[in-house]
Enzyme design. Sequence first.
Site, PDB file in Angstrom:
ATOM      1  N   SER A  67       0.806  -1.218   0.000  1.00 45.74           N
ATOM      2  CA  SER A  67       0.000   0.000   0.000  1.00 45.74           C
ATOM      3  C   SER A  67       0.844   1.276   0.000  1.00 45.74           C
ATOM      4  CB  SER A  67      -0.957  -0.004   1.186  1.00 45.74           C
ATOM      5  OG  SER A  67      -0.240  -0.130   2.390  1.00 45.74           O
ATOM      6  N   ASP A 126      -2.859   6.376  11.883  1.00 51.17           N
ATOM      7  CA  ASP A 126      -2.083   5.722  10.836  1.00 51.17           C
ATOM      8  C   ASP A 126      -0.777   6.506  10.674  1.00 51.17           C
ATOM      9  OD1 ASP A 126      -0.906   4.878   8.478  1.00 51.17           O
ATOM     10  OD2 ASP A 126      -2.720   5.020   7.262  1.00 51.17           O
ATOM     11  N   HIS A 154       1.223   5.204   6.355  1.00 49.07           N
ATOM     12  CA  HIS A 154       0.974   5.793   5.034  1.00 49.07           C
ATOM     13  C   HIS A 154       1.234   7.298   5.075  1.00 49.07           C
ATOM     14  CE1 HIS A 154      -1.580   2.086   5.067  1.00 49.07           C
ATOM     15  NE2 HIS A 154      -0.930   1.945   3.924  1.00 49.07           N
TER      16      HIS A 154
END
Length: 415
Positions: A143, A391, A394
């Site tokens: 990702s 998060d 990312h």
Amino acid sequence: MSQIEAEQAKLMAKTEQIVVVRKWGIGLSFHSLIALFIAACIITGFFLTKDSKQMVEEDQKNSQNDCDLFSGKWVFDDKSYPLYTEKNCSFMLDDFACEKFGRKDLKYQQWRWQPHDCDLPRFNATALLEKLRGKRLVFVGDSLNRNQWVSLVCLVESSIPAPLKSRDRLFNGSLFTFKAIEYNASIDFYWAPFLVESNCDDPFHHRVQYRIVRIQAIEKHARHWTDADILVFDSYIWWLEDTIKVLWESSENGNATLEQVEMVRRYDMGLKTWADWLEKHVNHTTTKLFFVSMSPSHLRGEEWGMEANQNCYNETEPIFKEGYWGSLSKPKMMQELEATIEKLKMRGVKVDILNITQLSEYRKDAHPSIYRRQWVPLTEEQLSKPPSFSDCGHWCLPGVPDVWNELLYAYLFYF
Ligand SMILES: *[C@@H]1O[C@H](CO)[C@@H](O)[C@H](O)[C@H]1NC(C)=O
Ligand SMILES: *[C@@H]1O[C@H](CO)[C@@H](O)[C@H](O)[C@H]1NC(C)=O
Ligand SMILES: *[C@@H]1O[C@H](CO)[C@@H](O)[C@H](O)[C@H]1NC(C)=O
Ligand SMILES: *[C@@H]1O[C@H](CO)[C@@H](O)[C@H](O)[C@H]1NC(C)=O
Ligand SMILES: *[C@@H]1O[C@H](CO)[C@@H](O)[C@H](O)[C@H]1NC(C)=O
Ligand SMILES: *[C@@H]1O[C@H](CO)[C@@H](O)[C@H](O)[C@H]1NC(C)=O
Ligand SMILES: *[C@@H]1O[C@H](CO)[C@@H](O)[C@H](O)[C@H]1NC(C)=O
Ligand SMILES: *[C@@H]1O[C@H](CO)[C@@H](O)[C@H](O)[C@H]1NC(C)=O
């Protein structure tokens, strides 16, 4: 593996549902690009003689070659950045759309990477599309690689002139495609978090309790990108989890073995399968190959002087301490990658490492933290402690991956 690493590994697995936005791209007009360029020229004052532009390009070409683009510092530059706007990018994903999900401080969009010994060339989407005419660029990995793919598509889409619209996102299994029709150019992303086969290969549902990697098998994935002209790989974070099992078939009797193998060793085994495949199946003279080094996570506030229970949540400034390096980026894993690529080179296959680890280490401010879509509903308890669901792996877009793409761009044009 510590609790925090386990958490991070889970985080990386959690995101993967995609909302398809059916919308045509909105282009920044070509004229406004020209205007921007002229303004930039006047400011920097290199528009003095008739052919100075060409000279600048020549100079750039000469000096880029021996400049370490990965060693430098972040400079606040709200004149030139961001390079596109979040809401104008029709390929934006809710995992990276921090502004849409409520982030108010937007400074993270406005930092320029300044190498110590040269400047990064200005990203020119039209020039890139010309370079990609009739070609196919494929990002392959996890990702974070998808984060970079979305960034590149946004960078390109914002510059396609209005009458030459890009096409909708297409996806077929693990392959996601962006096509600039007028250029017959594809910029794709292929989901393969370990590069080799695993039980995490479903691009949407890969939250498995025990990861199993078929360490010798890559063909099922690789056949989707054998014909690519440019390949950009990444694979790191998924290898960290302690409970991974490695599956391989003995060449003697065909019996399969399932075993736990130490982290660096299993990474080495997977990379070897990848390297062997590249050597046999891609045309070494016509295919450009890149590997993006590990993307750092910011989960341990104490490493940059915060309380131990703090992470990237609420961070709004980069780290300015030169050489800062967090403990979640394992030098041993990077050395393993380097060794694999060095061996490939001796076998006649050149892979350039985009060494984005150090520069991204500085950007504790640039992760989505709580400003992203939550695919799994949060509990009351989590909600009361925002760092618990932040998060920190990312990256918000526009943001750090745009710089990774500026580096890729520099390599495509000058190296
Ligand atoms: C974003 O889209 C809006 C609406 O089409 C447009 O007015 C604006 O100029 C765009 N901004 C950029 C930076 O492309
Ligand atoms: C971008 O590249 C195109 C095609 O090479 C060129 O015509 C144009 O002048 C460039 N634009 C800028 C702002 O440098
Ligand atoms: C379009 O690009 C693909 C490679 O991505 C190539 O195989 C094909 O021949 C091209 N088509 C045309 C019409 O140029
Ligand atoms: C999806 O991929 C498969 C395997 O590569 C291919 O045979 C099929 O034609 C693709 N479907 C579409 C709609 O592109
Ligand atoms: C491997 O497979 C063969 C035949 O399928 C079987 O006879 C043998 O016992 C197996 N060996 C091991 C170590 O499992
Ligand atoms: C690689 O591509 C070049 C240029 O298209 C071609 O001449 C060469 O035969 C190809 N090599 C292989 C091994 O296919
Ligand atoms: C977030 O940062 C602001 C400004 O530094 C501070 O006032 C606030 O207490 C912080 N919030 C949390 C929950 O840490
Ligand atoms: C990447 O950069 C870091 C720090 O600048 C360095 O320690 C490391 O050896 C480099 N790795 C590779 C593979 O070039």
